[in-house]
Design an enzyme around this catalytic site. Structure first.
Site, PDB file in Angstrom:
ATOM      1  N   GLY A  14       0.831  -1.204   0.000  1.00  0.00           N
ATOM      2  CA  GLY A  14       0.000   0.000   0.000  1.00  0.00           C
ATOM      3  C   GLY A  14       0.860   1.246   0.000  1.00  0.00           C
ATOM      4  O   GLY A  14       0.481   2.307   0.498  1.00  0.00           O
ATOM      5  N   ALA A  16       1.767   3.300  -2.249  1.00  0.00           N
ATOM      6  CA  ALA A  16       1.503   4.420  -3.162  1.00  0.00           C
ATOM      7  C   ALA A  16       0.618   5.504  -2.551  1.00  0.00           C
ATOM      8  O   ALA A  16       0.427   6.566  -3.156  1.00  0.00           O
ATOM      9  CB  ALA A  16       0.864   3.889  -4.459  1.00  0.00           C
ATOM     10  N   GLY A  18      -1.531   7.154   1.290  1.00  0.00           N
ATOM     11  CA  GLY A  18      -1.964   7.134   2.685  1.00  0.00           C
ATOM     12  C   GLY A  18      -0.914   6.657   3.685  1.00  0.00           C
ATOM     13  O   GLY A  18       0.223   7.136   3.721  1.00  0.00           O
ATOM     14  N   ASP A  38       2.421  -2.268  -4.444  1.00  0.00           N
ATOM     15  CA  ASP A  38       1.091  -1.643  -4.624  1.00  0.00           C
ATOM     16  C   ASP A  38       0.573  -2.019  -6.017  1.00  0.00           C
ATOM     17  O   ASP A  38       1.284  -2.691  -6.785  1.00  0.00           O
ATOM     18  CB  ASP A  38       1.186  -0.107  -4.474  1.00  0.00           C
ATOM     19  N   ASP A  47      -1.577  -7.102  -7.884  1.00  0.00           N
ATOM     20  CA  ASP A  47      -2.900  -7.026  -7.265  1.00  0.00           C
ATOM     21  C   ASP A  47      -2.939  -8.035  -6.114  1.00  0.00           C
ATOM     22  O   ASP A  47      -3.015  -9.246  -6.340  1.00  0.00           O
ATOM     23  CB  ASP A  47      -3.973  -7.356  -8.313  1.00  0.00           C
ATOM     24  N   SER A 117      -8.242  -2.187  12.030  1.00  0.00           N
ATOM     25  CA  SER A 117      -9.138  -1.033  12.104  1.00  0.00           C
ATOM     26  C   SER A 117      -9.991  -1.129  13.358  1.00  0.00           C
ATOM     27  O   SER A 117     -10.310  -2.224  13.825  1.00  0.00           O
ATOM     28  CB  SER A 117     -10.065  -0.980  10.892  1.00  0.00           C
ATOM     29  N   TYR A 157     -16.255  -4.979   5.215  1.00  0.00           N
ATOM     30  CA  TYR A 157     -14.999  -4.315   5.645  1.00  0.00           C
ATOM     31  C   TYR A 157     -14.728  -4.602   7.137  1.00  0.00           C
ATOM     32  O   TYR A 157     -13.620  -5.070   7.480  1.00  0.00           O
ATOM     33  CB  TYR A 157     -15.077  -2.804   5.348  1.00  0.00           C
ATOM     34  N   LYS A 161     -11.466  -6.932   8.928  1.00  0.00           N
ATOM     35  CA  LYS A 161     -10.585  -6.465  10.002  1.00  0.00           C
ATOM     36  C   LYS A 161     -10.779  -7.288  11.282  1.00  0.00           C
ATOM     37  O   LYS A 161      -9.825  -7.490  12.042  1.00  0.00           O
ATOM     38  CB  LYS A 161     -10.824  -4.975  10.276  1.00  0.00           C
TER      39      LYS A 161
HETATM   40  P1  NAI Z   1      -5.292   4.576   0.862  1.00  0.00           P
HETATM   41  O1  NAI Z   1      -6.433   4.304  -0.045  1.00  0.00           O
HETATM   42  O2  NAI Z   1      -4.755   5.936   0.964  1.00  0.00           O
HETATM   43  O3  NAI Z   1      -4.082   3.570   0.531  1.00  0.00           O
HETATM   44  C1  NAI Z   1      -4.298   2.208   0.311  1.00  0.00           C
HETATM   45  C2  NAI Z   1      -3.270   1.703  -0.666  1.00  0.00           C
HETATM   46  O4  NAI Z   1      -3.499   0.296  -0.853  1.00  0.00           O
HETATM   47  C3  NAI Z   1      -3.364   2.368  -2.052  1.00  0.00           C
HETATM   48  O5  NAI Z   1      -2.096   2.799  -2.506  1.00  0.00           O
HETATM   49  C4  NAI Z   1      -3.913   1.272  -2.931  1.00  0.00           C
HETATM   50  O6  NAI Z   1      -3.509   1.330  -4.296  1.00  0.00           O
HETATM   51  C5  NAI Z   1      -3.371   0.017  -2.235  1.00  0.00           C
HETATM   52  N1  NAI Z   1      -4.151  -1.141  -2.631  1.00  0.00           N
HETATM   53  C6  NAI Z   1      -5.509  -1.255  -2.621  1.00  0.00           C
HETATM   54  N2  NAI Z   1      -5.880  -2.424  -3.140  1.00  0.00           N
HETATM   55  C7  NAI Z   1      -4.749  -3.072  -3.495  1.00  0.00           C
HETATM   56  C8  NAI Z   1      -4.498  -4.320  -4.112  1.00  0.00           C
HETATM   57  N3  NAI Z   1      -5.485  -5.125  -4.495  1.00  0.00           N
HETATM   58  N4  NAI Z   1      -3.202  -4.681  -4.335  1.00  0.00           N
HETATM   59  C9  NAI Z   1      -2.182  -3.857  -3.979  1.00  0.00           C
HETATM   60  N5  NAI Z   1      -2.366  -2.664  -3.406  1.00  0.00           N
HETATM   61  C10 NAI Z   1      -3.636  -2.269  -3.167  1.00  0.00           C
HETATM   62  O7  NAI Z   1      -5.801   4.057   2.286  1.00  0.00           O
HETATM   63  P2  NAI Z   1      -5.193   4.203   3.754  1.00  0.00           P
HETATM   64  O8  NAI Z   1      -6.142   5.006   4.536  1.00  0.00           O
HETATM   65  O9  NAI Z   1      -3.771   4.533   3.722  1.00  0.00           O
HETATM   66  O10 NAI Z   1      -5.382   2.691   4.246  1.00  0.00           O
HETATM   67  C11 NAI Z   1      -4.298   1.864   4.609  1.00  0.00           C
HETATM   68  C12 NAI Z   1      -4.826   0.806   5.554  1.00  0.00           C
HETATM   69  O11 NAI Z   1      -5.370   1.443   6.712  1.00  0.00           O
HETATM   70  C13 NAI Z   1      -5.946  -0.046   4.988  1.00  0.00           C
HETATM   71  O12 NAI Z   1      -5.750  -1.386   5.387  1.00  0.00           O
HETATM   72  C14 NAI Z   1      -7.174   0.518   5.654  1.00  0.00           C
HETATM   73  O13 NAI Z   1      -8.207  -0.448   5.770  1.00  0.00           O
HETATM   74  C15 NAI Z   1      -6.635   0.911   7.005  1.00  0.00           C
HETATM   75  N6  NAI Z   1      -7.416   1.878   7.745  1.00  0.00           N
HETATM   76  C16 NAI Z   1      -7.606   3.139   7.246  1.00  0.00           C
HETATM   77  C17 NAI Z   1      -8.377   4.037   7.969  1.00  0.00           C
HETATM   78  C18 NAI Z   1      -8.637   5.439   7.485  1.00  0.00           C
HETATM   79  O14 NAI Z   1      -9.452   6.136   8.123  1.00  0.00           O
HETATM   80  N7  NAI Z   1      -8.013   5.898   6.410  1.00  0.00           N
HETATM   81  C19 NAI Z   1      -8.982   3.676   9.258  1.00  0.00           C
HETATM   82  C20 NAI Z   1      -8.693   2.329   9.679  1.00  0.00           C
HETATM   83  C21 NAI Z   1      -7.931   1.472   8.936  1.00  0.00           C
END
Ligand code: NAI
Length: 263
Positions: A14, A16, A18, A38, A47, A117, A157, A161
Site C-alpha cells: 500500500g 503508493a 496514505g 502496490d 494485485d 481497524s 470491511y 478487520k
Molecule cells: P489509501 O487508499 O490511501 O491507501 C491504500 C493503498 O493500498 C493504495 O495505494 C492502494 O492502491 C493500495 N491497494 C488497494 N488495493 C490493493 C491491491 N489489491 N493490491 C495492492 N495494493 C492495493 O488508504 P489508507 O487510509 O492509507 O489505508 C491503509 C490501511 O489502513 C488499509 O488497510 C485501511 O483499511 C486501514 N485503515 C484506514 C483508515 C482510514 O481512516 N483511512 C482507518 C482504519 C484502517
C-alpha cells in the site's frame, strides 16, 4: 551480543498512498531499504486481491531482497461493500505475510505488522470471518457475495478487520512466528486523513456519520504519520516482546466504544 543491521530491508504494501506512503517515506528517511508493493507506482506492482498477484509479489520481493527481510508491513487495503474487500484486506495481508515469513526467519531481528481497524471490534458476518480464519478464500468470497447481494455489503470491511484481529492472536504465538523470533502485530486506527477516508466522507453528512461512529476524544482524526510511527516502532529491533497485539491508535475510540469494563 548479536549485532543488528542499521539499514534494514523492509517491505511495505500500500506504498503508493496514505499510511503506507507515509511509512515508506519515514523508513527511507532513516536509511532503511524499502521495497514498496502496490497496484501501481511501486517497486513491485501487483494485485494483492488475487492469489496470483500475491505469489507474484512474494517472488518479486524475494528476488529484490536476496531472500532475507528485516520487516514486512502490510498497509494495502480497500474500503468497499464488495467481496473483494475480503480478498484484499484479509488474504492480501495473511497470505503475503505467510509467503514472506521464511525470508523474515533468516534475518537477525525480523518483525511483521499490518493495519487493522477500529471497525474490527464490530461483530457481524461471522460466517465470512470463520471462512477467513479457516484459510478458505473460496468459501469466504462466496459467503461475502451472498451478503453483498442481500444489500449487507457494509458488513464486509469490518469482517475483514475482525478476522485479521483474530488471526494475529493465534498465528503470532505459533512456532512459525514466535518460535522463529518474529513479533507479529496489528495497528488499528480510528479515522485517518488519507485518500481512503476522503473517498467515504465526501459530504458534510457523511463526515458527521463517520465522526459519530468513531468517537476520538484524544486529538481527533489522525494524520497517516501517526499510524506510521506506531508501525515503525512495532517493526523496529526495539520491539522484542510485543506480539499478537492489536494496538489501537485511535484517539480513544476503542475505549469509548467498548467501554470501561472491557479488558
Ligand atoms: P489509501 O487508499 O490511501 O491507501 C491504500 C493503498 O493500498 C493504495 O495505494 C492502494 O492502491 C493500495 N491497494 C488497494 N488495493 C490493493 C491491491 N489489491 N493490491 C495492492 N495494493 C492495493 O488508504 P489508507 O487510509 O492509507 O489505508 C491503509 C490501511 O489502513 C488499509 O488497510 C485501511 O483499511 C486501514 N485503515 C484506514 C483508515 C482510514 O481512516 N483511512 C482507518 C482504519 C484502517
Amino acid at each position: 551480543m548479536t549485532s543488528i543491521p542499521v539499514r534494514r530491508r523492509v517491505v511495505v504494501t500500500g506504498v503508493a498512498s496514505g499510511i503506507g506512503r507515509a511509512l515508506a517515506e519515514m523508513l527511507r528517511a532513516q536509511g532503511d531499504d524499502v521495497i514498496g508493493v502496490d497496484l501501481k507506482d511501486a517497486d513491485v506492482c501487483v494485485d494483492l486481491g488475487t492469489a496470483e498477484g500475491r505469489q507474484d509479489a512474494v517472488r518479486a520481493v524475494l528476488e529484490r531482497s536476496g531472500g532475507v527481510l528485516d520487516a514486512v508491513i502490510a498497509c494495502a487495503g480497500i474500503s468497499a461493500r464488495v467481496p473483494a474487500v475480503i480478498a484484499v484486506n484479509y488474504f492480501g495481508v495473511t497470505e503475503l505475510l505467510q509467503g514472506l515469513r521464511p525470508a523474515l526467519a533468516r534475518a537477525e531481528a525480523p518483525r511483521a505488522a499490518f493495519v487493522g481497524s477500529i471497525v474490527g471490534t464490530r461483530p457481524g458476518a461471522q460466517n465470512v470471518v470463520a471462512a477467513c480464519l479457516a484459510g478458505d478464500e473460496h468459501a469466504a468470497l462466496a459467503a461475502a457475495a451472498v451478503l453483498a447481494e442481500a444489500g449487507e455489503g457494509g458488513a464486509l470491511y469490518p469482517a475483514s478487520k475482525a478476522a485479521l484481529a483474530r488471526w494475529v492472536r493465534h498465528t503470532s504465538v505459533t512456532d512459525a512466528w514466535a518460535g522463529a523470533g518474529i513479533p507479529l502485530n496489528a495497528v488499528a486506527p480510528g479515522v485517518v486523513l488519507t485518500p481512503m477516508h476522503a473517498a467515504i466522507a465526501v459530504t458534510e453528512e457523511q463526515r458527521r456519520i463517520v465522526a459519530q461512529a468513531v468517537p476520538m476524544p484524544l486529538n481527533g482524526h489522525a494524520e497517516p504519520e501517526v499510524i506510521a510511527r506506531a508501525l515503525r516502532w512495532l517493526t523496529s529491533a526495539e520491539n522484542s516482546h510485543v506480539t499478537g497485539q492489536v494496538l489501537y491508535v485511535d484517539g480513544g475510540a476503542e475505549a469509548v466504544l467498548r467501554g470501561p469494563d472491557h479488558t
